[in-house]
Design a protein around this motif. Sequence first.
Motif, PDB file in Angstrom:
ATOM      1  N   ILE A  19      73.802  35.357 123.822  1.00 36.51           N
ATOM      2  CA  ILE A  19      75.007  35.288 124.611  1.00 36.51           C
ATOM      3  C   ILE A  19      75.717  33.837 124.416  1.00 36.51           C
ATOM      4  O   ILE A  19      76.835  33.899 124.088  1.00 36.51           O
ATOM      5  CB  ILE A  19      74.955  35.489 126.202  1.00 36.51           C
ATOM      6  N   THR A  20      74.810  32.765 124.677  1.00 31.52           N
ATOM      7  CA  THR A  20      75.496  31.561 124.315  1.00 31.52           C
ATOM      8  C   THR A  20      76.074  31.367 122.979  1.00 31.52           C
ATOM      9  O   THR A  20      76.857  30.602 122.588  1.00 31.52           O
ATOM     10  CB  THR A  20      74.362  30.486 124.644  1.00 31.52           C
ATOM     11  N   GLN A  33      76.956  29.233 131.174  1.00 37.31           N
ATOM     12  CA  GLN A  33      75.782  29.049 132.104  1.00 37.31           C
ATOM     13  C   GLN A  33      75.696  30.784 132.162  1.00 37.31           C
ATOM     14  O   GLN A  33      76.309  31.578 132.815  1.00 37.31           O
ATOM     15  CB  GLN A  33      76.009  28.594 133.572  1.00 37.31           C
ATOM     16  N   ALA A  34      74.315  31.221 131.866  1.00 35.16           N
ATOM     17  CA  ALA A  34      73.897  32.614 131.739  1.00 35.16           C
ATOM     18  C   ALA A  34      72.658  32.665 132.656  1.00 35.16           C
ATOM     19  O   ALA A  34      71.562  31.929 132.469  1.00 35.16           O
ATOM     20  CB  ALA A  34      73.750  33.136 130.665  1.00 35.16           C
ATOM     21  N   ASP A  35      72.846  33.650 133.622  1.00 39.08           N
ATOM     22  CA  ASP A  35      71.686  33.752 134.549  1.00 39.08           C
ATOM     23  C   ASP A  35      71.204  35.325 134.384  1.00 39.08           C
ATOM     24  O   ASP A  35      71.615  36.408 134.790  1.00 39.08           O
ATOM     25  CB  ASP A  35      72.174  33.488 135.711  1.00 39.08           C
ATOM     26  N   PRO A  36      69.974  35.714 133.646  1.00 36.57           N
ATOM     27  CA  PRO A  36      69.411  36.841 133.303  1.00 36.57           C
ATOM     28  C   PRO A  36      69.274  37.801 134.745  1.00 36.57           C
ATOM     29  O   PRO A  36      69.240  38.967 134.708  1.00 36.57           O
ATOM     30  CB  PRO A  36      68.141  36.631 132.681  1.00 36.57           C
ATOM     31  N   PHE A  40      74.949  37.488 135.532  1.00 32.87           N
ATOM     32  CA  PHE A  40      76.098  36.728 135.537  1.00 32.87           C
ATOM     33  C   PHE A  40      76.465  35.562 134.534  1.00 32.87           C
ATOM     34  O   PHE A  40      75.467  34.738 134.393  1.00 32.87           O
ATOM     35  CB  PHE A  40      76.202  36.163 136.848  1.00 32.87           C
ATOM     36  N   VAL A  41      77.539  35.638 133.851  1.00 30.32           N
ATOM     37  CA  VAL A  41      77.740  34.626 132.950  1.00 30.32           C
ATOM     38  C   VAL A  41      79.241  33.840 133.366  1.00 30.32           C
ATOM     39  O   VAL A  41      79.900  34.488 133.641  1.00 30.32           O
ATOM     40  CB  VAL A  41      77.864  35.006 131.555  1.00 30.32           C
ATOM     41  N   ALA A  59      77.758  40.938 119.606  1.00 28.70           N
ATOM     42  CA  ALA A  59      76.153  40.576 119.943  1.00 28.70           C
ATOM     43  C   ALA A  59      75.079  41.563 120.448  1.00 28.70           C
ATOM     44  O   ALA A  59      74.158  41.357 120.690  1.00 28.70           O
ATOM     45  CB  ALA A  59      76.467  39.245 120.283  1.00 28.70           C
ATOM     46  N   GLY A  60      75.998  42.888 120.928  1.00 25.35           N
ATOM     47  CA  GLY A  60      75.065  43.632 121.747  1.00 25.35           C
ATOM     48  C   GLY A  60      75.121  43.323 123.151  1.00 25.35           C
ATOM     49  O   GLY A  60      74.299  44.173 123.833  1.00 25.35           O
ATOM     50  N   TYR A  61      75.885  42.755 123.701  1.00 25.18           N
ATOM     51  CA  TYR A  61      76.057  42.229 125.215  1.00 25.18           C
ATOM     52  C   TYR A  61      77.508  42.665 125.494  1.00 25.18           C
ATOM     53  O   TYR A  61      77.997  41.776 126.072  1.00 25.18           O
ATOM     54  CB  TYR A  61      75.672  40.891 125.652  1.00 25.18           C
TER      55      TYR A  61
END
Length: 64
Positions: A19-20, A33-36, A40-41, A59-61
């Motif tokens: 994602i980044t 800032q991405a938190d699996p 939440f991004v 990207a598939g997200y």
Amino acid sequence: MTLKLTVPNMACSACAKNITNAVKTVDADAIIQADPQTKFVSIETQASETAIKDALAAAGYPVA
């Protein structure tokens, strides 16, 4: 501008890295800032919200 997005497909740190990287293709100076765990991004960017969402979907997200 700060975007706060939910990405249901983000499951692990590798997803967060992907994602980044996807966001960086649109805005190389973006702060992500991405938190699996929460899926939440938070993205600090100069790019449009549409451009960011399109890059994540490519990207598939896709964003919820």
